[in-house]
Scaffold this motif. Structure first.
Motif: not given
Length: 364
Positions: A283-288
């Motif tokens: 999630y962090y790699d893709r959206y943050v």
């Protein structure tokens, strides 16, 4: 008629005051640092004079004691406290340790570059292993450690824990350049020591209790994790498909330029824990994560970890690591023995490879 005094803008005074104040504080730090280094060099040279005098004596042991006692009396009479017989013995030992000498050496080397205070070196002198001592000296200098922090890191066996968390070829590098943070593996320790949070190892506590205890000692926790860590949030929420998820601790490492997600587990690690962390990292790699930032790192701090489970559950290129934590200081002698065994095994393997390579080489 007296000229009316103009009101000086408060912002102008405040701005100028802050600039001047910062300059004075910086000057005081430089003066204090210079004084500390001057004291260390002075005591190194005093130790040198003492050793040279002892080398010229016939009955070295008794002669040396009498000389130091007499020197102590004269120095104390002129300069006051700080020159006791025991203090002069420390000064003598300092020269022997940092001059790489024994009492029988005839050649006196030039002084090394000293970067810490005399009190720091009193701690460092007690470390018998030269590689370990050099590591703590480098780390204390680069991290601007206080004496208390140096004592804590040595007491928590930082050197041994880093050594056992590294590839065998990198162990020797610790004593040359310290703990250089260049890749995710460089921030991993096994175990992570959390004795400062105040939880008793044999007591029952929840993940929420552990998290609250860590937040209460956040500065100590970030120092324990290592270099470059910044705190962003606790119980960070993110949502997708109408479900909410919470990351225990969100950190950022400015040296690696990436987010570091930490999940706390008070029981043994499970494959569900690893899968959940994989989702958080994705999630962090893709959206943050921003384009200029490095891939997110996930760390599971658990009471009990199993390396085989991690390898079987996660792909080889997963940026996720499991580290055990302990609520007490580790047994230093046990860790030292493990590091020694680790290094000996590595050296023995290298020696075998060298012999085999030589025996297989063509002879002309």
């Amino acid at each position: 008629m007296a000229k009316k005094k103009e009101n000086v803008p408060a912002k102008a005074v405040e701005s100028l005051f802050n600039k001047v104040s910062n300059l004075i504080e910086q000057a005081r730090v430089r003066v204090a640092t210079a004084m500390n280094v001057a004291e260390v060099y002075t005591k190194y040279q005093i130790g040198r004079y003492i050793v040279e005098e002892e080398q010229s004596g016939n009955k070295r042991a008794e002669y040396g004691k009498q000389v130091l006692e007499g020197l102590s009396e004269r120095l104390t009479a002129r300069y006051g406290d700080g020159w006791s017989y025991s203090n002069l013995r420390q000064v003598r030992q300092f020269f022997l340790v940092y001059g790489n000498l024994t009492i029988s050496d005839c050649q006196i080397s030039n002084p090394p570059d000293f970067t810490l205070s005399w009190t720091h070196y009193l701690v460092l002198m007690r470390i018998k292993n030269a590689d370990e001592r050099r590591f703590y000296e480098i780390e204390a200098t680069s991290g601007n450690w206080s004496v208390r922090e140096l004592q804590r890191q040595y007491g928590s066996s930082l050197y041994e824990r880093l050594a056992l968390s590294r590839d065998k070829e990198q162990v020797a590098r610790l004593s040359r350049v310290g703990n250089v943070v260049e890749k995710p593996e460089d921030i991993i320790k096994n175990p992570v020591t959390l004795e400062f949070v105040g939880l008793k190892p044999d007591a029952s506590y929840s993940e929420s209790n552990l998290e609250s205890a860590i937040i209460g000692k956040l500065q100590e926790f970030l120092l324990e994790l290592g270099k470059g860590f910044l705190f962003e949030a606790r119980q960070k929420r993110f949502s997708f498909d109408e479900d909410d998820y919470y990351v225990d601790l969100v950190l950022y490492n400015r040296l690696l330029q990436c987010y570091v997600l930490v999940d706390l587990k008070v029981d043994k690690l499970t494959h569900q824990d690893l899968g959940q962390m994989q989702m958080y990292v994705n999630y962090y790699d893709r959206y943050v994560k921003q384009d200029f930032e490095k891939p997110t790192i996930g760390i599971l701090l658990c009471k009990e970890k199993k390396d085989t489970l991690v390898k079987l559950t996660l792909p080889e290129d997963a940026n996720i690591y499991a580290s055990a934590y302990e609520l007490y200081l580790p047994d230093k002698k046990l860790l030292q023995a493990k590091v020694k065994e680790w290094v000996n095994e590595f050296e023995s393997t290298n020696a075998t490879r060298t012999v085999n390579s030589f025996s297989q080489s063509p002879i002309f």
